[in-house]
Design an enzyme around this catalytic site. Sequence first.
Site, PDB file in Angstrom:
ATOM      1  N   GLU A  53       0.834  -1.194   0.000  1.00 43.09           N
ATOM      2  CA  GLU A  53       0.000   0.000   0.000  1.00 43.09           C
ATOM      3  C   GLU A  53       0.876   1.255   0.000  1.00 43.09           C
ATOM      4  O   GLU A  53       2.014   1.229   0.504  1.00 43.09           O
ATOM      5  CB  GLU A  53      -0.901  -0.011   1.252  1.00 43.09           C
ATOM      6  CG  GLU A  53      -1.813   1.198   1.355  1.00 43.09           C
ATOM      7  CD  GLU A  53      -2.925   1.029   2.392  1.00 43.09           C
ATOM      8  OE1 GLU A  53      -2.899   0.055   3.157  1.00 43.09           O
ATOM      9  OE2 GLU A  53      -3.824   1.891   2.420  1.00 43.09           O
ATOM     10  N   ASN A 192     -12.361  -1.285  -1.078  1.00 38.07           N
ATOM     11  CA  ASN A 192     -11.644  -1.881   0.052  1.00 38.07           C
ATOM     12  C   ASN A 192     -12.290  -1.404   1.345  1.00 38.07           C
ATOM     13  O   ASN A 192     -12.548  -0.197   1.503  1.00 38.07           O
ATOM     14  CB  ASN A 192     -10.178  -1.414   0.040  1.00 38.07           C
ATOM     15  CG  ASN A 192      -9.453  -1.751   1.347  1.00 38.07           C
ATOM     16  OD1 ASN A 192      -9.075  -2.897   1.573  1.00 38.07           O
ATOM     17  ND2 ASN A 192      -9.280  -0.764   2.222  1.00 38.07           N
ATOM     18  N   GLU A 193     -12.542  -2.318   2.246  1.00 40.82           N
ATOM     19  CA  GLU A 193     -13.116  -1.969   3.562  1.00 40.82           C
ATOM     20  C   GLU A 193     -14.184  -0.884   3.409  1.00 40.82           C
ATOM     21  O   GLU A 193     -14.129   0.165   4.060  1.00 40.82           O
ATOM     22  CB  GLU A 193     -12.013  -1.555   4.550  1.00 40.82           C
ATOM     23  CG  GLU A 193     -11.075  -2.701   4.858  1.00 40.82           C
ATOM     24  CD  GLU A 193     -10.194  -2.513   6.087  1.00 40.82           C
ATOM     25  OE1 GLU A 193     -10.172  -1.424   6.681  1.00 40.82           O
ATOM     26  OE2 GLU A 193      -9.529  -3.498   6.466  1.00 40.82           O
ATOM     27  N   TYR A 261      -7.056  -8.937  11.221  1.00 43.31           N
ATOM     28  CA  TYR A 261      -5.859  -8.437  11.913  1.00 43.31           C
ATOM     29  C   TYR A 261      -5.895  -8.925  13.349  1.00 43.31           C
ATOM     30  O   TYR A 261      -6.948  -8.908  13.990  1.00 43.31           O
ATOM     31  CB  TYR A 261      -5.822  -6.904  11.896  1.00 43.31           C
ATOM     32  CG  TYR A 261      -5.403  -6.358  10.550  1.00 43.31           C
ATOM     33  CD1 TYR A 261      -4.068  -6.395  10.163  1.00 43.31           C
ATOM     34  CD2 TYR A 261      -6.335  -5.832   9.666  1.00 43.31           C
ATOM     35  CE1 TYR A 261      -3.671  -5.905   8.921  1.00 43.31           C
ATOM     36  CE2 TYR A 261      -5.938  -5.343   8.420  1.00 43.31           C
ATOM     37  CZ  TYR A 261      -4.612  -5.389   8.060  1.00 43.31           C
ATOM     38  OH  TYR A 261      -4.204  -4.913   6.830  1.00 43.31           O
ATOM     39  N   GLU A 312      -6.303  -9.166   3.382  1.00 39.87           N
ATOM     40  CA  GLU A 312      -5.375  -8.501   4.312  1.00 39.87           C
ATOM     41  C   GLU A 312      -5.394  -9.335   5.581  1.00 39.87           C
ATOM     42  O   GLU A 312      -6.463  -9.628   6.120  1.00 39.87           O
ATOM     43  CB  GLU A 312      -5.827  -7.072   4.644  1.00 39.87           C
ATOM     44  CG  GLU A 312      -5.651  -6.101   3.517  1.00 39.87           C
ATOM     45  CD  GLU A 312      -6.013  -4.664   3.904  1.00 39.87           C
ATOM     46  OE1 GLU A 312      -5.914  -4.298   5.105  1.00 39.87           O
ATOM     47  OE2 GLU A 312      -6.397  -3.908   2.991  1.00 39.87           O
ATOM     48  N   GLN A 363       1.957  -6.146   5.574  1.00 39.95           N
ATOM     49  CA  GLN A 363       2.192  -5.860   4.190  1.00 39.95           C
ATOM     50  C   GLN A 363       3.599  -6.322   3.830  1.00 39.95           C
ATOM     51  O   GLN A 363       4.359  -6.695   4.709  1.00 39.95           O
ATOM     52  CB  GLN A 363       2.009  -4.371   3.923  1.00 39.95           C
ATOM     53  CG  GLN A 363       0.594  -3.896   4.261  1.00 39.95           C
ATOM     54  CD  GLN A 363       0.267  -2.480   3.733  1.00 39.95           C
ATOM     55  OE1 GLN A 363       1.035  -1.866   3.004  1.00 39.95           O
ATOM     56  NE2 GLN A 363      -0.888  -1.971   4.135  1.00 39.95           N
TER      57      GLN A 363
HETATM   58  O1  AHR Z   1      -3.010  -2.527   6.154  1.00 40.26           O
HETATM   59  C1  AHR Z   1      -3.290  -1.305   6.756  1.00 40.26           C
HETATM   60  C2  AHR Z   1      -4.754  -0.912   6.658  1.00 40.26           C
HETATM   61  O2  AHR Z   1      -5.525  -1.852   7.339  1.00 40.26           O
HETATM   62  C3  AHR Z   1      -5.351  -0.901   5.279  1.00 40.26           C
HETATM   63  O3  AHR Z   1      -5.133   0.289   4.611  1.00 40.26           O
HETATM   64  C4  AHR Z   1      -6.808  -1.097   5.534  1.00 40.26           C
HETATM   65  O4  AHR Z   1      -7.462  -1.758   4.481  1.00 40.26           O
HETATM   66  C5  AHR Z   1      -6.829  -1.884   6.837  1.00 40.26           C
HETATM   67  O5  AHR Z   1      -7.679  -1.333   7.758  1.00 40.26           O
END
Ligand code: AHR
Length: 503
Positions: A53, A192-193, A261, A312, A363
């Site tokens: 990103e 995205n999101e 996450y 992600e 990432q």
């Molecule tokens: O990876 C960092 C961020 O995490 C990304 O920009 C977003 O899609 C997610 O919330």
Amino acid sequence: MSTSRRTFLAGGASAVMASRKGFTLASGERKIAVRLDAEIGTIRPALHGHFAEHLGTCVYGGLWQNGAYNETAISHLRAVGVPVLRWPGGCYADDYHWRDGIGPREKRPKTVNIHWGGYVEDGSFGTHEFIGLCRRLGAEPYLAGNVGSGTPQELRDWLEYCNYPEGSTLAEERARNGSREPFRVRYWGVGNENWGCGGNMTPEEYAAAWRRFVTYLLVPLGEPRPFLVACGPNGNNLDWTRRFFENAGRRLPHGFAMHFYSSGDDPATKFTVESMRKQLASFARLERGIAEQRELMDKYDPKRAVGLMVDEWGVWDRMVPEEEKRYGRLWMPITMRSAVAAALGLNVFHRQADKLVMCNIAQIVNVLHSLLLIDGARCVRTTTYHVFDMLKAHLGGASLTVENGETDPLGLSVSASRQGKTLAITCVNPRHDIALAVHCSLAGGSAASAAARLLTHPDFNAGNDFENPDRIVPRAHRVEAGGDELKMEMPPLSVATAAVKLA
Ligand code: AHR
């Protein structure tokens, strides 16, 4: 598996062994069985996918320095293999306008990165530079389109610019900008999101946007036919998925991307045992989430035409403001604990290979759970990198059922796969206080020989850094192989992959 089998397989911690870094160590025996006769599905290379990103120093200052590719990074990444690379975001994607990144670099507009610090980017890394990077890496490009602040026309035009062979104004513009050959991009993210930074939409609002956008994307704009990815849930939010599919209309996505996450309560190099246990245990939630999302999707898509993705994933530890100031937003040191987390994640994907089509760690460089840490000319391969390197032995193989009686989220994690006469078995011991002796029986085959590599370190807060780039690297590890039995020791907090030649 029957209850008696479960009882047989689950081992227990036994005698106190030694003291390691102040912890009392116990040892345990684990019995597992790899079922060569019970295949789950192919472990697609894209399950080891990546994400870059415009955030911090991932692209500018990391992969791209002073208007050129970072050759050291390219050489390390080529060595580990990058099957697919997602770009330009993340949150950044829904504020990115692709026309800002084409044409002569000196004429490209300077834009403000609103999500990651309000700094100015010069646009020198755009579509051509990204495709060039993918070609150098041997990676399949995956473009994340802008839904939040963009229009269907903008995304449709990007598709035409990239893939239409010749003759249209946009295809000719691409040729003038250096590529007569179409880019042939297959993977396209439609936002995205969008439940968050991509427009704060409700599932119904996003489904309406989806219907509108895909009307202009599932059209003859060159080859290959685009694989369109819809925004999936935050973690295992079943409500998002249900309401999206109820309202998506007849054009279902080709891919549906959830994000996962695992947050850390402490800065990466200052984890307490308690925070580490909490974070590592969360990977059981990832596995349950994949199973539950797929089960729900099956109601709308019984033939499984829509592929579940985790586009992600990774650990997100507490940031240290001075480090972010020095190295860029979301910059995080990577430690032995992060390596175990990466291996737990990849093991989940291998075991759930029948349900997944792509997974991208967040990432690739300098941001979150990264493979490389880069600072100017310095470039370090993190423990995440070494985990991907060790576990790539599974790519393309048939994932195999493993009978493993563990029910504890911090229990021994195993994945196994077979390609012809070669078997790969990855064991992960997420416990900091127990060494395990793993006894593995092979159901339906026998071992002629075996070799293994191990990644471990007595300090779970230690990692590879600019001062000590090779502090933690995989080493050859003893694995005993005889007939249909294998035996391997797993020190506390360790990852091992055994390559077994079948007789
Ligand atoms: O990876 C960092 C961020 O995490 C990304 O920009 C977003 O899609 C997610 O919330």
